[in-house]
Write an enzyme that holds these catalytic residues in place. Structure first.
Site, PDB file in Angstrom:
ATOM      1  CD  GLN A  91     116.121 -12.324 -21.537  1.00  0.00           C
ATOM      2  OE1 GLN A  91     114.912 -12.255 -21.644  1.00  0.00           O
ATOM      3  NE2 GLN A  91     116.928 -12.212 -22.574  1.00  0.00           N
ATOM      4  CG  HIS A  92     119.356  -8.013 -20.738  1.00  0.00           C
ATOM      5  ND1 HIS A  92     119.545  -8.504 -22.012  1.00  0.00           N
ATOM      6  CD2 HIS A  92     118.030  -7.699 -20.651  1.00  0.00           C
ATOM      7  CE1 HIS A  92     118.391  -8.470 -22.662  1.00  0.00           C
ATOM      8  NE2 HIS A  92     117.461  -7.994 -21.856  1.00  0.00           N
ATOM      9  CG  ASP A 252     113.536 -13.298 -16.935  1.00  0.00           C
ATOM     10  OD1 ASP A 252     113.857 -13.021 -18.111  1.00  0.00           O
ATOM     11  OD2 ASP A 252     113.508 -12.445 -16.024  1.00  0.00           O
TER      12      ASP A 252
END
Length: 498
Positions: A91-92, A252
Site C-alpha cells: 500500500q501507499h 495487500d
C-alpha cells in the site's frame, strides 16, 4: 495430456518480492507458486524501488507459478484454463508517471519516512485530525500517499510538474495487465485523498495537494470488479490468452482479509495480527472507522478495514538477533530488560523520527533475554492498537465475548515459535494459525475468481478454507511484562525517542 480445469492467478507484489499462485477456482487448491525478488534502496528515512522491476518480477513469478502447476501432482494445465488474474500490492507507494506513462523516478515506498513533516503540515492545513477523519477516515502520517506527493512537490518540483499520472503499486501493475487505469476502494483509501465517507476522491483534498483528478485511476466498485482482459503485450509476456479477466485488485492488507474470509460474505469484527516487515492489526467491519490512531481503510468487498500499523516488526527483531549473533528463535523472556525496537521510526505510536531504545541492562543480562525483549517490544506496540481497533468496530474491548475472541495470526512471523508465543503471552487470547502461508496472494486469487465468475470473493475464500488452521488456547496474559514495557514507553516519550 492437460487436465481441463478453471484456474486463476493471484499476485502479491510486496515490499521485498512478488509471489504468484495458480489456484484451482473450484477448490482453492494451490497448483503452483512462483517468486521473484525486488530491490529496495535508500538510507536514513528513504525507501525506494524501481516500479519497472515490479512488472518484471510479476512476469517472472506468474510464469514460474504456471510452470510449477504444469509439473505438479495435480497434472498439467493449459494456458486457456486460466480465467482470471488479480494483483494485491504493497500500500501507499507513490508512482509518478510521465507523459510516456513511464516512471519519472523510483517509487516512494510506504516505509519512506521523509514525508513526516509534510504529513503534519497537511493535517493542520485541512483543519486538524477531525477534518481528515470526517473525510478520509485517516489522519496523514508519513506512510500515506498524500504526504509523499506533497514531499515530491516540495523537494522535486520538476518531477511533480512533469507528472501525467499518479498510481499506487498495485494500480500500476493492474494497468500493465489490462490497459485500464483502475484501482479499488481499499487501496485508494490508503492515499488520504479518497473519501471513505463519500466513496470517491475528495476534491478539496486534491485541491490542497495541487493534484489533478485526471491524473488518478478510476475507482472500481470493489477489488473483484472485472476491469478488462489482458492487453496483447501482457498476454504475450505471460503466455496467456487475452480472454483472462483482470480484476481491479487491491492493497495487500485488504487481500489478506479476503484470503482469511473476512468481510460481508464471511466473518465480521474478528481481529487479525499480521507479522511481517511491518506489523498490522485489522478487522473487517460494517462500521466506518474514525480513530486518529488507526488507518480508516475501506475493504476490497464494500465493508471497512480499520487498521493499526507498526513499522518495526520481524525485520527489526531479526536485526537485534543479528547484532547479538543469535538465531531468531534463540530467545528468552526479557525479564527486567525492555526494548522499543523503533529502528525505522514508528507509525503507531506516531514517532517518525524515533530510534531504538534499550533499558534495564545489567552485567548479568543474558543476550537471549535481550532478544526476547525485542520481541516483546514489537508485539506490545502492535497489540497496544488492538483495543482501539475493536472500539472502531463498534465493540467494547472489555466485554468478555470480545476479549476472548481469537486473534488470527498471519505473516512470516506467525511461522516462528517465539513470535507466536510472545503474542499469545502478551495478548492473553486464543490464536488461530491459518495453514495457508500466502494469504495475500490467495486473497488476490479469490478476487480474480470473483471477477471471472461474478461470485462474492469472501464467500469464495471461505469455501476454499484458506483462513482455517490450528487453534492455540489462551494463556494468562503477562501483565508484568506488559506494564513494564508500557511504563518505559510512557516515560521515554518524545524526549528519548525523537
Amino acid at each position: 495430456m492437460p487436465v481441463s480445469r478453471s484456474v486463476v492467478i493471484g499476485v502479491d507484489s510486496s515490499t521485498q518480492s512478488t509471489k504468484a499462485v495458480a489456484v484451482d477456482t473450484a477448490t482453492g487448491r494451490v497448483l503452483g507458486t512462483g517468486r521473484a525478488p525486488h530491490t529496495v534502496t535508500g538510507t536514513g528515512g528513504a525507501r525506494e524501488s524501481d516500479p519497472e522491476e515490479w512488472w518484471t518480477a510479476l512476469v517472472t513469478a506468474v510464469r514460474a507459478a504456471l510452470h510449477d502447476a504444469g509439473t505438479g501432482p495435480g497434472g498439467a494445465i493449459a494456458p486457456e484454463d486460466v480465467v482470471g488474474i488479480a494483483v494485491a500490492g504493497q500500500q501507499h507507494g507513490l508512482v509518478a508517471l510521465g507523459a510516456d506513462h513511464r516512471p519519472l523516478r523510483p517509487a516512494l515506498l510506504w516505509n519512506d519516512t521523509r514525508s513526516a513533516p509534510q504529513a503534519a503540515a497537511l493535517t493542520d492545513r485541512l483543519g486538524g485530525p477531525k477534518a481528515w477523519l470526517d473525510r478520509t477516515g485517516s489522519v496523514p502520517v508519513a506512510s500515506m500517499t498524500a504526504a509523499k506527493w506533497q514531499w515530491l512537490r516540495e523537494h522535486e518540483p520538476h518531477h511533480a510538474e512533469a507528472t501525467a499520472a499518479v498510481r499506487l503499486p498495485h494500480d500500476l501493475l493492474t494497468e500493465r495487465l489490462s490497459g485500464e487505469a483502475a484501482t479499488d476502494p481499499g487501496d485508494a483509501s490508503g492515499t488520504c485523498w479518497y473519501a471513505t465517507a463519500d466513496g470517491a476522491y475528495d476534491p478539496e483534498v486534491l485541491a490542497l495537494l495541487g493534484l489533478d483528478p485526471a491524473h488518478l485511476p478510476t475507482v472500481a466498485p470493489t477489488g473483484a470488479t472485472r476491469v478488462g482482459g489482458l492487453t496483447a503485450a501482457a498476454a504475450e509476456a505471460l503466455g496467456l490468452p487475452r480472454t483472462v479477466a483482470v480484476a481491479a485488485g487491491t492493497g495487500d492488507n485488504m487481500a489478506a482479509a479476503v484470503g482469511l474470509g473476512l468481510g460481508a460474505g464471511g466473518l465480521l469484527d474478528h481481529p487479525v495480527v499480521s507479522l511481517g516487515t511491518s506489523g498490522t492489526v485489522f478487522a473487517a467491519t460494517r462500521t466506518r472507522p474514525a480513530d486518529p490512531a488507526l488507518a480508516g481503510f475501506a475493504a476490497a468487498d464494500g465493508t471497512y478495514l480499520p487498521l493499526g500499523c507498526t513499522l518495526n516488526c520481524t525485520l527489526a527483531v531479526d536485526r537485534f538477533a543479528g547484532l547479538l549473533g543469535l538465531d531468531r528463535e534463540d530467545a528468552l523472556p526479557g525479564g527486567e530488560t525492555v526494548v522499543l525496537p523503533y529502528l525505522d521510526g514508528e507509525r503507531t505510536p506516531d514517532l517518525p523520527a524515533a530510534s531504538g531504545l534499550v533499558t534495564g541492562l545489567r552485567h548479568t543480562t543474558d543476550p537471549r533475554a535481550l532478544l526476547g525483549a525485542a520481541y516483546e517490544g514489537a508485539a506490545f506496540t502492535l497489540l497496544r492498537a488492538l483495543d482501539g481497533l475493536l472500539t472502531a468496530c463498534g465493540l467494547d474491548p472489555a466485554d468478555p465475548a470480545v476479549r476472548d475472541r481469537p486473534l488470527r495470526l498471519i505473516g512470516g512471523g506467525a511461522r516462528g515459535r517465539t513470535w507466536t508465543e510472545t503474542v499469545r503471552r502478551l495478548s492473553g487470547r486464543p490464536l488461530v494459525l491459518p495453514a495457508a502461508t500466502e494469504l495475500v496472494a490467495l486473497g488476490a486469487a479469490a478476487l480474480a475468481a470473483a471477477a471471472a465468475t461474478g461470485q462474492n470473493p469472501v464467500t469464495l475464500a471461505t469455501a476454499w478454507g484458506t483462513g482455517t488452521g490450528q487453534t492455540l488456547p489462551a494463556v494468562a496474559r503477562d501483565e508484568e511484562t506488559w506494564g513494564r514495557v508500557e511504563g518505559v514507553l510512557a516515560a521515554a516519550g518524545q524526549g528519548l525517542l525523537g
